[in-house]
Write a protein that holds these residues in place. Structure first.
Motif, PDB file in Angstrom:
ATOM      1  N   PRO A  48       0.422  -1.127   0.236  1.00 34.57           N
ATOM      2  CA  PRO A  48       0.218  -0.147  -0.178  1.00 34.57           C
ATOM      3  C   PRO A  48       1.043   1.282   0.056  1.00 34.57           C
ATOM      4  CG  PRO A  48      -1.001  -1.834   1.324  1.00 34.57           C
ATOM      5  CD  PRO A  48       0.314  -2.167   1.054  1.00 34.57           C
ATOM      6  N   LEU A  49       0.512   2.554  -0.864  1.00 32.23           N
ATOM      7  CA  LEU A  49       1.541   3.382  -0.552  1.00 32.23           C
ATOM      8  C   LEU A  49       0.783   4.620  -0.217  1.00 32.23           C
ATOM      9  CD1 LEU A  49       1.486   2.816  -4.837  1.00 32.23           C
ATOM     10  CD2 LEU A  49       3.275   2.386  -3.173  1.00 32.23           C
ATOM     11  N   PRO A  50       1.675   5.362   0.836  1.00 35.81           N
ATOM     12  CA  PRO A  50       0.931   6.530   1.129  1.00 35.81           C
ATOM     13  C   PRO A  50       0.716   7.588   0.740  1.00 35.81           C
ATOM     14  CG  PRO A  50       3.459   5.863   1.658  1.00 35.81           C
ATOM     15  CD  PRO A  50       3.254   4.562   1.014  1.00 35.81           C
ATOM     16  N   LYS A  51       0.086   8.796   1.435  1.00 33.43           N
ATOM     17  CA  LYS A  51       0.342   9.589   0.477  1.00 33.43           C
ATOM     18  C   LYS A  51       1.155  10.641   0.879  1.00 33.43           C
ATOM     19  CE  LYS A  51      -4.512  10.558   2.140  1.00 33.43           C
ATOM     20  NZ  LYS A  51      -5.576  10.955   3.279  1.00 33.43           N
ATOM     21  N   VAL A 118      12.094   3.571 -13.354  1.00 35.76           N
ATOM     22  CA  VAL A 118      12.320   5.125 -12.295  1.00 35.76           C
ATOM     23  C   VAL A 118      11.446   5.914 -11.509  1.00 35.76           C
ATOM     24  CG1 VAL A 118      13.718   5.001 -14.668  1.00 35.76           C
ATOM     25  CG2 VAL A 118      11.398   5.803 -14.713  1.00 35.76           C
ATOM     26  N   VAL A 119      10.502   5.123 -11.219  1.00 35.25           N
ATOM     27  CA  VAL A 119       9.771   5.889  -9.971  1.00 35.25           C
ATOM     28  C   VAL A 119       9.808   5.868  -9.027  1.00 35.25           C
ATOM     29  CG1 VAL A 119       7.274   5.837  -9.239  1.00 35.25           C
ATOM     30  CG2 VAL A 119       7.619   6.594 -11.770  1.00 35.25           C
ATOM     31  N   LEU A 120      10.486   6.975  -8.023  1.00 40.49           N
ATOM     32  CA  LEU A 120      10.635   6.251  -6.893  1.00 40.49           C
ATOM     33  C   LEU A 120       9.571   6.294  -5.767  1.00 40.49           C
ATOM     34  CD1 LEU A 120      13.205  10.131  -5.831  1.00 40.49           C
ATOM     35  CD2 LEU A 120      13.936   7.743  -6.483  1.00 40.49           C
ATOM     36  N   ALA A 121      10.334   5.077  -5.542  1.00 44.39           N
ATOM     37  CA  ALA A 121       9.352   4.627  -3.866  1.00 44.39           C
ATOM     38  C   ALA A 121       8.959   5.108  -2.802  1.00 44.39           C
ATOM     39  CB  ALA A 121       9.764   3.022  -4.146  1.00 44.39           C
ATOM     40  N   PRO A 122       8.126   4.944  -2.172  1.00 47.55           N
ATOM     41  CA  PRO A 122       8.006   5.869  -0.586  1.00 47.55           C
ATOM     42  C   PRO A 122       8.854   4.989   0.427  1.00 47.55           C
ATOM     43  CG  PRO A 122       5.896   4.434  -1.470  1.00 47.55           C
ATOM     44  CD  PRO A 122       6.763   4.257  -2.531  1.00 47.55           C
ATOM     45  N   GLY A 123       9.537   5.873   0.555  1.00 49.75           N
ATOM     46  CA  GLY A 123      10.543   5.766   1.548  1.00 49.75           C
ATOM     47  C   GLY A 123      11.167   6.045   1.114  1.00 49.75           C
ATOM     48  N   ALA A 124      12.114   6.485  -0.335  1.00 54.21           N
ATOM     49  CA  ALA A 124      12.627   7.418  -1.011  1.00 54.21           C
ATOM     50  C   ALA A 124      13.469   8.244  -0.537  1.00 54.21           C
ATOM     51  CB  ALA A 124      13.373   6.357  -1.894  1.00 54.21           C
ATOM     52  N   ARG A 246       1.338  10.514  -5.214  1.00 48.16           N
ATOM     53  CA  ARG A 246       0.175   9.609  -4.950  1.00 48.16           C
ATOM     54  C   ARG A 246      -0.199   8.894  -5.956  1.00 48.16           C
ATOM     55  NH1 ARG A 246      -5.084   9.317  -5.914  1.00 48.16           N
ATOM     56  NH2 ARG A 246      -4.376  11.382  -6.763  1.00 48.16           N
ATOM     57  N   ARG A 247       0.218   9.976  -7.787  1.00 44.23           N
ATOM     58  CA  ARG A 247      -0.662   9.163  -8.734  1.00 44.23           C
ATOM     59  C   ARG A 247       0.912   8.301  -8.781  1.00 44.23           C
ATOM     60  NH1 ARG A 247      -1.556  14.483 -10.902  1.00 44.23           N
ATOM     61  NH2 ARG A 247      -1.165  15.668  -8.728  1.00 44.23           N
ATOM     62  N   ARG A 248       1.734   8.155  -9.149  1.00 39.08           N
ATOM     63  CA  ARG A 248       2.730   7.912 -10.037  1.00 39.08           C
ATOM     64  C   ARG A 248       3.001   6.535  -9.169  1.00 39.08           C
ATOM     65  NH1 ARG A 248       5.920  13.016 -11.230  1.00 39.08           N
ATOM     66  NH2 ARG A 248       6.004  13.276  -8.360  1.00 39.08           N
ATOM     67  N   TRP A 249       2.384   6.364  -7.664  1.00 40.06           N
ATOM     68  CA  TRP A 249       2.704   5.079  -6.832  1.00 40.06           C
ATOM     69  C   TRP A 249       1.653   4.444  -7.159  1.00 40.06           C
ATOM     70  CZ3 TRP A 249       3.752   8.293  -1.687  1.00 40.06           C
ATOM     71  CH2 TRP A 249       4.968   8.658  -2.168  1.00 40.06           C
ATOM     72  N   ALA A 250       0.560   5.278  -7.606  1.00 36.28           N
ATOM     73  CA  ALA A 250      -0.769   4.527  -8.280  1.00 36.28           C
ATOM     74  C   ALA A 250      -0.604   3.746  -9.200  1.00 36.28           C
ATOM     75  CB  ALA A 250      -2.060   4.967  -7.867  1.00 36.28           C
ATOM     76  N   ILE A 251       0.241   4.554 -10.469  1.00 33.53           N
ATOM     77  CA  ILE A 251       0.284   3.949 -11.117  1.00 33.53           C
ATOM     78  C   ILE A 251       1.416   3.180 -11.606  1.00 33.53           C
ATOM     79  CG2 ILE A 251       1.921   4.603 -14.012  1.00 33.53           C
ATOM     80  CD1 ILE A 251       0.175   7.951 -12.994  1.00 33.53           C
ATOM     81  N   SER A 252       2.415   3.033 -11.130  1.00 36.55           N
ATOM     82  CA  SER A 252       3.435   1.625 -10.923  1.00 36.55           C
ATOM     83  C   SER A 252       3.259   1.075 -10.241  1.00 36.55           C
ATOM     84  CB  SER A 252       4.470   2.492  -8.944  1.00 36.55           C
ATOM     85  OG  SER A 252       5.661   4.273 -10.113  1.00 36.55           O
ATOM     86  N   GLN A 253       1.090   0.723  -9.348  1.00 37.60           N
ATOM     87  CA  GLN A 253       1.275  -0.596  -8.866  1.00 37.60           C
ATOM     88  C   GLN A 253       0.545  -1.149 -10.015  1.00 37.60           C
ATOM     89  OE1 GLN A 253      -1.133   0.212  -5.327  1.00 37.60           O
ATOM     90  NE2 GLN A 253      -0.516   0.250  -4.810  1.00 37.60           N
ATOM     91  N   GLN A 254       0.082  -1.029 -11.608  1.00 36.47           N
ATOM     92  CA  GLN A 254      -0.047  -0.860 -12.771  1.00 36.47           C
ATOM     93  C   GLN A 254       0.472  -1.178 -13.805  1.00 36.47           C
ATOM     94  OE1 GLN A 254      -4.130   1.012 -13.938  1.00 36.47           O
ATOM     95  NE2 GLN A 254      -4.153   1.963 -12.022  1.00 36.47           N
ATOM     96  N   TYR A 255       1.794   0.013 -13.766  1.00 34.83           N
ATOM     97  CA  TYR A 255       2.416  -0.500 -14.692  1.00 34.83           C
ATOM     98  C   TYR A 255       4.284  -0.557 -14.428  1.00 34.83           C
ATOM     99  CZ  TYR A 255      -1.292   0.682 -17.680  1.00 34.83           C
ATOM    100  OH  TYR A 255      -2.488   0.168 -18.610  1.00 34.83           O
ATOM    101  N   CYS A 256       5.118  -1.103 -15.041  1.00 37.88           N
ATOM    102  CA  CYS A 256       6.305  -0.582 -14.389  1.00 37.88           C
ATOM    103  C   CYS A 256       7.180   0.472 -15.255  1.00 37.88           C
ATOM    104  CB  CYS A 256       7.237  -1.723 -15.304  1.00 37.88           C
ATOM    105  SG  CYS A 256       9.047  -1.575 -14.696  1.00 37.88           S
ATOM    106  N   VAL A 257       7.391   1.320 -14.889  1.00 37.91           N
ATOM    107  CA  VAL A 257       7.296   2.720 -15.645  1.00 37.91           C
ATOM    108  C   VAL A 257       9.024   2.848 -15.493  1.00 37.91           C
ATOM    109  CG1 VAL A 257       7.669   5.534 -14.955  1.00 37.91           C
ATOM    110  CG2 VAL A 257       4.986   3.888 -14.659  1.00 37.91           C
ATOM    111  N   ILE A 258       9.203   2.269 -17.195  1.00 40.02           N
ATOM    112  CA  ILE A 258      11.084   2.841 -17.583  1.00 40.02           C
ATOM    113  C   ILE A 258      10.969   4.809 -17.926  1.00 40.02           C
ATOM    114  CG2 ILE A 258      10.932   0.481 -18.397  1.00 40.02           C
ATOM    115  CD1 ILE A 258      10.345   1.426 -20.754  1.00 40.02           C
ATOM    116  N   ALA A 259      10.201   4.874 -18.227  1.00 40.32           N
ATOM    117  CA  ALA A 259      10.183   6.725 -17.670  1.00 40.32           C
ATOM    118  C   ALA A 259       9.547   7.742 -18.127  1.00 40.32           C
ATOM    119  CB  ALA A 259      11.233   6.865 -19.883  1.00 40.32           C
ATOM    120  N   GLN A 260      10.095   8.919 -17.721  1.00 38.89           N
ATOM    121  CA  GLN A 260       9.206   9.665 -17.025  1.00 38.89           C
ATOM    122  C   GLN A 260       9.898  10.780 -17.603  1.00 38.89           C
ATOM    123  OE1 GLN A 260       7.651   9.960 -12.478  1.00 38.89           O
ATOM    124  NE2 GLN A 260       9.506   9.447 -12.122  1.00 38.89           N
ATOM    125  N   VAL A 261       9.160  12.086 -18.319  1.00 37.43           N
ATOM    126  CA  VAL A 261       8.772  13.252 -18.896  1.00 37.43           C
ATOM    127  C   VAL A 261       8.313  14.237 -18.944  1.00 37.43           C
ATOM    128  CG1 VAL A 261       9.207  14.126 -21.558  1.00 37.43           C
ATOM    129  CG2 VAL A 261       9.273  11.806 -21.289  1.00 37.43           C
TER     130      VAL A 261
END
Length: 349
Positions: A48-51, A118-124, A246-261
């Motif tokens: 679960p991803l914190p705010k 390439v999405v930093l995880a909660p707590g990073a 919050r949205r990045r972490w939700a996206i990362s639960q569905q996808y492996c985000v290999i790039a951000q722009v």
């Protein structure tokens, strides 16, 4: 003819040089070292991803565009971003690099090599980065929208004419009614097509308002990005929400985000905005040894001299005292005039 076909061919060729497909071809030393550091990094498992931490970004609107004569003057930043060939070239350059990177990572996945988020995880932290878990999730690239995917020509033209402060309510009206007055950023449509042909999902994460989701989706379709679905490939801000983690972490639960722009540091992690360092400190955060390697290797930044968190700094903050220079000619004493001799009748010899 598929307009992205030549770019796909170039990107595929570059993939052989950058990715793992042809191991006999060495990667550039800097990229290889950075990638090795990334591949060995610590990654959290799904949980679960914190705010995200609270903290608002400040929109620093363009300077007053009205000259004393009453004629509308285009502010220099707008001239650059919306009118110059240089800005177009910078955007194309960033998107060509993204094309190559996406092809390389998609090729890695296709032959069974591990691919990292390439999405930093909660707590990073920026000093101790760790990344969201990928597993076997589908690959995705996440785009910001404004001044990353589209140029808001209509809104900024109106801003240049009226001058004054940024007006959030006027921006919301723009989101609702300005869909036909934008232009895609040079290079972005080809990058989106290349991503989709490589099997990489295209996702948009924007601080546009969630109540304008239908209008934003229609704008993206009209601009050439195709269909998007809110909550899957389109993520928007709830009222009062400014960060994107919050949205990045939700996206990362569905996808492996290999790039951000994006065009702001906050398009990559809210950690850049979690504190309020001075100008030098913020610059140091972006170039810190534990995150600097991500630029161009998963994080792709486009220019934006118009608004946002980059537009800060007093004279002495932007130009440190120990780096200021004085023209020696300004400090030289004035020449002493030569003496004038005269005749006895007062005439000059």
């Amino acid at each position: 003819m598929n307009r992205a076909a030549p770019l796909l061919a170039l990107a595929a060729g570059a993939t052989l040089l950058q990715g793992c497909v042809v191991a006999a071809v060495p990667v550039a030393a800097g990229a290889a070292i950075a990638r090795e550091r990334f591949m060995q990094g610590d990654h959290d498992a799904d949980k679960p991803l914190p705010k995200p931490p609270a903290g608002a970004l400040t929109y620093l609107g363009p300077v007053d565009g009205k000259a004393a004569t009453g004629m509308v003057m285009v502010p220099p930043g707008m001239q650059y971003l919306y009118g110059s060939g240089e800005a177009a070239a910078a955007s194309l350059q960033a998107y060509r690099a993204l094309d190559t990177y996406l092809m390389a990572r998609a090729s890695d996945r296709s032959i069974g090599h591990q691919v990292k988020s390439v999405v930093l995880a909660p707590g990073a932290t920026l000093d101790a980065p760790k990344f969201a878990d990928c597993g076997e999730k589908p690959l995705a690239v996440v785009f910001d929208i404004d001044e990353t995917a589209v140029l808001n020509l209509g809104f900024e033209a109106d801003q240049a004419k009226r001058g004054g402060e940024y007006d959030q309510q006027r921006w919301l009206r723009w989101e609702q009614t300005g869909g036909g007055k934008v232009a895609p950023v040079p290079g972005v449509l080809d990058a989106v097509e290349i991503a989709r042909q490589a099997g990489v999902k295209v996702v948009f994460n924007s601080n546009r308002a969630v109540e304008n989701a239908a209008a934003t989706a229609a704008m993206l379709k009209q601009a050439g990005f195709g269909e998007v679905a809110y909550g899957d490939t389109l993520w928007l801000a709830n009222a009062g929400e400014h960060g994107k983690d919050r949205r990045r972490w939700a996206i990362s639960q569905q996808y492996c985000v290999i790039a951000q722009v994006g065009d702001q540091l906050g398009d990559f992690t809210d950690l850049f905005n979690a504190t309020t360092p001075d100008v030098a400190g913020r610059r140091a955060m972006a170039s810190g040894k534990n995150v600097e390697w991500l630029w161009g290797l998963g994080w792709f930044l486009l220019p934006n001299p118009i608004y946002g968190s980059a537009l800060k700094g007093s004279f002495n903050e932007v130009f440190p005292n120990d780096k200021q220079w004085t023209d020696p000619a300004d400090a030289a004493p004035s020449p002493v005039p030569a003496p004038v001799s005269t005749t006895t009748n007062g005439s000059v010899n």
